[in-house]
Design a protein around this motif. Structure first.
Motif, PDB file in Angstrom:
ATOM      1  N   CYS A   9       0.849  -1.180   0.000  1.00  0.00           N
ATOM      2  CA  CYS A   9       0.000   0.000   0.000  1.00  0.00           C
ATOM      3  C   CYS A   9       0.889   1.235   0.000  1.00  0.00           C
ATOM      4  CB  CYS A   9      -0.925   0.009   1.208  1.00  0.00           C
ATOM      5  SG  CYS A   9      -2.109   1.358   1.146  1.00  0.00           S
ATOM      6  N   GLY A  10       0.965   1.894  -1.149  1.00  0.00           N
ATOM      7  CA  GLY A  10       1.813   3.061  -1.289  1.00  0.00           C
ATOM      8  C   GLY A  10       1.036   4.358  -1.251  1.00  0.00           C
ATOM      9  N   THR A  11       1.620   5.389  -1.791  1.00  0.00           N
ATOM     10  CA  THR A  11       1.006   6.712  -1.792  1.00  0.00           C
ATOM     11  C   THR A  11      -0.055   6.840  -2.874  1.00  0.00           C
ATOM     12  OG1 THR A  11       3.044   7.680  -0.935  1.00  0.00           O
ATOM     13  CG2 THR A  11       1.515   9.180  -2.027  1.00  0.00           C
ATOM     14  N   ASN A  12       0.168   6.190  -4.017  1.00  0.00           N
ATOM     15  CA  ASN A  12      -0.750   6.296  -5.144  1.00  0.00           C
ATOM     16  C   ASN A  12      -1.620   5.066  -5.334  1.00  0.00           C
ATOM     17  OD1 ASN A  12      -1.648   7.950  -7.367  1.00  0.00           O
ATOM     18  ND2 ASN A  12      -0.641   6.518  -8.755  1.00  0.00           N
ATOM     19  N   SER A  13      -1.053   3.890  -5.122  1.00  0.00           N
ATOM     20  CA  SER A  13      -1.788   2.665  -5.435  1.00  0.00           C
ATOM     21  C   SER A  13      -1.678   1.647  -4.301  1.00  0.00           C
ATOM     22  CB  SER A  13      -1.260   2.043  -6.735  1.00  0.00           C
ATOM     23  OG  SER A  13       0.095   1.659  -6.580  1.00  0.00           O
ATOM     24  N   ILE A  14      -2.598   0.686  -4.336  1.00  0.00           N
ATOM     25  CA  ILE A  14      -2.530  -0.482  -3.461  1.00  0.00           C
ATOM     26  C   ILE A  14      -2.557  -1.703  -4.358  1.00  0.00           C
ATOM     27  CG2 ILE A  14      -5.048  -0.471  -3.092  1.00  0.00           C
ATOM     28  CD1 ILE A  14      -4.441  -1.653  -0.270  1.00  0.00           C
ATOM     29  N   ARG A  15      -1.620  -2.634  -4.118  1.00  0.00           N
ATOM     30  CA  ARG A  15      -1.451  -3.767  -5.023  1.00  0.00           C
ATOM     31  C   ARG A  15      -1.423  -5.072  -4.249  1.00  0.00           C
ATOM     32  NH1 ARG A  15       3.655  -3.417  -8.006  1.00  0.00           N
ATOM     33  NH2 ARG A  15       4.482  -2.771  -6.006  1.00  0.00           N
ATOM     34  N   LEU A  16      -1.913  -6.103  -4.902  1.00  0.00           N
ATOM     35  CA  LEU A  16      -1.994  -7.441  -4.312  1.00  0.00           C
ATOM     36  C   LEU A  16      -1.320  -8.447  -5.233  1.00  0.00           C
ATOM     37  CD1 LEU A  16      -3.297  -9.705  -2.422  1.00  0.00           C
ATOM     38  CD2 LEU A  16      -5.271  -9.578  -3.980  1.00  0.00           C
ATOM     39  N   LEU A  17      -0.501  -9.310  -4.640  1.00  0.00           N
ATOM     40  CA  LEU A  17       0.076 -10.442  -5.354  1.00  0.00           C
ATOM     41  C   LEU A  17      -0.202 -11.699  -4.558  1.00  0.00           C
ATOM     42  CD1 LEU A  17       1.916 -11.882  -7.449  1.00  0.00           C
ATOM     43  CD2 LEU A  17       3.862 -11.251  -5.998  1.00  0.00           C
ATOM     44  N   ILE A  18      -0.859 -12.660  -5.172  1.00  0.00           N
ATOM     45  CA  ILE A  18      -1.043 -13.987  -4.591  1.00  0.00           C
ATOM     46  C   ILE A  18      -0.138 -14.937  -5.354  1.00  0.00           C
ATOM     47  CG2 ILE A  18      -2.657 -15.885  -4.160  1.00  0.00           C
ATOM     48  CD1 ILE A  18      -4.876 -13.819  -3.912  1.00  0.00           C
ATOM     49  N   ALA A  19       0.670 -15.688  -4.617  1.00  0.00           N
ATOM     50  CA  ALA A  19       1.652 -16.554  -5.270  1.00  0.00           C
ATOM     51  C   ALA A  19       1.885 -17.805  -4.440  1.00  0.00           C
ATOM     52  CB  ALA A  19       2.968 -15.810  -5.452  1.00  0.00           C
ATOM     53  N   ARG A  32      -2.652 -11.138  -9.587  1.00  0.00           N
ATOM     54  CA  ARG A  32      -2.040  -9.840  -9.329  1.00  0.00           C
ATOM     55  C   ARG A  32      -3.093  -8.763  -9.596  1.00  0.00           C
ATOM     56  NH1 ARG A  32       3.762  -8.068  -9.423  1.00  0.00           N
ATOM     57  NH2 ARG A  32       4.340 -10.233  -9.876  1.00  0.00           N
ATOM     58  N   GLN A  33      -3.243  -7.843  -8.656  1.00  0.00           N
ATOM     59  CA  GLN A  33      -4.250  -6.785  -8.775  1.00  0.00           C
ATOM     60  C   GLN A  33      -3.615  -5.444  -8.423  1.00  0.00           C
ATOM     61  OE1 GLN A  33      -7.931  -7.098  -8.996  1.00  0.00           O
ATOM     62  NE2 GLN A  33      -7.770  -9.245  -9.547  1.00  0.00           N
ATOM     63  N   MET A  34      -4.147  -4.374  -9.003  1.00  0.00           N
ATOM     64  CA  MET A  34      -3.683  -3.026  -8.668  1.00  0.00           C
ATOM     65  C   MET A  34      -4.851  -2.056  -8.754  1.00  0.00           C
ATOM     66  SD  MET A  34      -2.635   0.211  -9.843  1.00  0.00           S
ATOM     67  CE  MET A  34      -2.033   0.227 -11.527  1.00  0.00           C
ATOM     68  N   GLU A  35      -4.989  -1.193  -7.748  1.00  0.00           N
ATOM     69  CA  GLU A  35      -5.978  -0.131  -7.777  1.00  0.00           C
ATOM     70  C   GLU A  35      -5.314   1.182  -7.372  1.00  0.00           C
ATOM     71  OE1 GLU A  35      -9.846  -0.736  -6.065  1.00  0.00           O
ATOM     72  OE2 GLU A  35      -9.572  -2.914  -6.038  1.00  0.00           O
ATOM     73  N   VAL A  36      -5.607   2.228  -8.103  1.00  0.00           N
ATOM     74  CA  VAL A  36      -5.113   3.552  -7.741  1.00  0.00           C
ATOM     75  C   VAL A  36      -6.106   4.174  -6.772  1.00  0.00           C
ATOM     76  CG1 VAL A  36      -4.555   5.861  -8.570  1.00  0.00           C
ATOM     77  CG2 VAL A  36      -3.840   3.861  -9.880  1.00  0.00           C
ATOM     78  N   VAL A  37      -5.687   4.348  -5.526  1.00  0.00           N
ATOM     79  CA  VAL A  37      -6.565   4.868  -4.473  1.00  0.00           C
ATOM     80  C   VAL A  37      -6.098   6.218  -3.934  1.00  0.00           C
ATOM     81  CG1 VAL A  37      -7.445   2.619  -3.753  1.00  0.00           C
ATOM     82  CG2 VAL A  37      -5.309   3.483  -2.760  1.00  0.00           C
ATOM     83  N   ARG A  38      -4.848   6.605  -4.258  1.00  0.00           N
ATOM     84  CA  ARG A  38      -4.266   7.887  -3.854  1.00  0.00           C
ATOM     85  C   ARG A  38      -4.400   8.090  -2.336  1.00  0.00           C
ATOM     86  NH1 ARG A  38      -3.433  11.938  -7.526  1.00  0.00           N
ATOM     87  NH2 ARG A  38      -3.196  10.191  -8.962  1.00  0.00           N
ATOM     88  N   ILE A 301       8.673  -4.595  -5.180  1.00  0.00           N
ATOM     89  CA  ILE A 301       8.457  -4.790  -3.753  1.00  0.00           C
ATOM     90  C   ILE A 301       7.404  -5.869  -3.469  1.00  0.00           C
ATOM     91  CG2 ILE A 301       6.769  -2.918  -3.600  1.00  0.00           C
ATOM     92  CD1 ILE A 301       7.847  -2.331  -0.777  1.00  0.00           C
ATOM     93  N   LEU A 302       6.404  -5.994  -4.335  1.00  0.00           N
ATOM     94  CA  LEU A 302       5.394  -7.036  -4.138  1.00  0.00           C
ATOM     95  C   LEU A 302       6.029  -8.422  -4.126  1.00  0.00           C
ATOM     96  CD1 LEU A 302       2.113  -6.412  -6.163  1.00  0.00           C
ATOM     97  CD2 LEU A 302       2.362  -6.737  -3.705  1.00  0.00           C
ATOM     98  N   ASP A 303       6.903  -8.658  -5.087  1.00  0.00           N
ATOM     99  CA  ASP A 303       7.602  -9.945  -5.150  1.00  0.00           C
ATOM    100  C   ASP A 303       8.496 -10.122  -3.920  1.00  0.00           C
ATOM    101  OD1 ASP A 303       7.449 -10.876  -8.395  1.00  0.00           O
ATOM    102  OD2 ASP A 303       7.117  -8.771  -7.947  1.00  0.00           O
TER     103      ASP A 303
END
Length: 310
Positions: A9-19, A32-38, A301-303
């Motif tokens: 969860c960063g400043t601009n986006s929140i991302r998910l990786l399932i592995a 793998r998912q990404m949403e821009v939530v700002r 960073i997700l990996d």
């Protein structure tokens, strides 16, 4: 194999990786998912997370919790970075994530963020690639530079990112010469300090990760739409990268929005991200005296978070 979920969860986006990960060997990506939530909207100015940004982000966390349940995830690690580090009311966000996801979110330091980014990028760089590597992770609120061979040797986290720099300086459409000059000076000052920690002259391979870099790469490749397979691992001539950085920086919002590869959530901040990337590449080029190409990786960073769970 263990099925894990990594959330960044960063400043601009929140991302998910399932592995699926094992004790040794590469991870096997499941989703793998990404949403821009700002989430970092206004944090640089107010020092607080905005209620609307909190709501958007926690809504995304709820969706990610459902996806994790569907995929029967066995272990989850949630990492929050620059915006959450800087916010005086981060406890509200931390409490919300804990309730929705059932894990304790980690507000990591800049150094830990840098190490995770390096681990993710280095995990897919072959032994034939010249070392040491410089991994550059340009986020919304911060930029990490880490040098090393297969493990980090030195790194630094700088308070400059695409959202932060846009809010501070690049407010016109397109940005004025005065705004660009001020933003560029901020970045150069930060990189001059970073050079005391990270020996840029020793770098043999530059690897850029995260959305600003991948978007510049898509532009340099002339992609009609975003193609992760073509962006991942791309090695581009340095002059082409620098030209794309300048083109995106000086484009109007309308021009950027019309680019088929452009994620809608990056339209208003990519100019700042491109400026940062261009300045980093130029700084390494000056320090080494010879930087013919730069590389891009979709592994970041997700990996690194996912690999830390094995």
């Amino acid at each position: 194999m263990t099925r894990v979920a990594a959330i960044d969860c960063g400043t601009n986006s929140i991302r998910l990786l399932i592995a699926d990960v094992s004790r040794r060997g590469p991870l096997v990506e499941v989703a793998r998912q990404m949403e821009v939530v700002r989430l970092g909207q206004g944090v640089d100015r107010t020092g607080m997370l905005d209620p609307a940004a909190l709501s958007r982000t926690l809504t995304a966390v709820r969706r990610y919790a459902e996806i994790c349940a569907e995929h029967r995830v066995e272990a989850t690690r949630f990492v929050a970075t620059s915006a959450t580090r800087d916010a005086g009311n981060r406890h509200t966000f931390v409490d919300g994530v804990r309730t929705l996801l059932g894990v304790e979110p980690e507000v990591v330091s800049g150094q830990e963020e840098a190490a995770l980014s390096f681990a993710g990028a280095a995990s897919v760089i072959g032994a034939e690639q010249a070392r040491p590597l410089l991994v550059v992770d340009i986020g919304g609120g911060s930029t990490e530079l880490v040098i090393g061979d297969d493990v980090p040797r030195a790194g630094v986290s700088l308070d400059m990112g695409s959202v932060r720099l846009t809010e501070r300086h690049l407010r016109a459409d397109p940005p004025t010469g005065k705004q660009v000059k001020a933003a560029r000076q901020d970045v150069r000052d930060a990189l001059a300090e970073a050079a005391a920690e990270v020996p840029l002259a020793e770098v043999r391979t530059v690897v850029g990760v995260a959305g600003s870099v991948t978007t510049v790469t898509a532009h340099a490749l002339g992609l009609p739409e975003y193609d992760r397979d073509r962006v991942d691992g791309a090695e581009l001539p340095t002059p082409a990268v620098l030209a794309s950085c300048e083109a995106l920086l000086h484009a109007t919002r309308e021009e950027r929005a019309a680019m088929g590869f452009m994620h809608p959530g990056r339209v208003d901040v990519i100019g700042a991200g491109a400026l940062i990337w261009g300045e980093v590449v130029s700084a390494v080029q000056r320090a080494t005296g010879d930087l013919p190409t730069v590389r891009t990786s979709e592994h970041d960073i997700l990996d690194g978070i996912a690999l830390s769970l094995r």
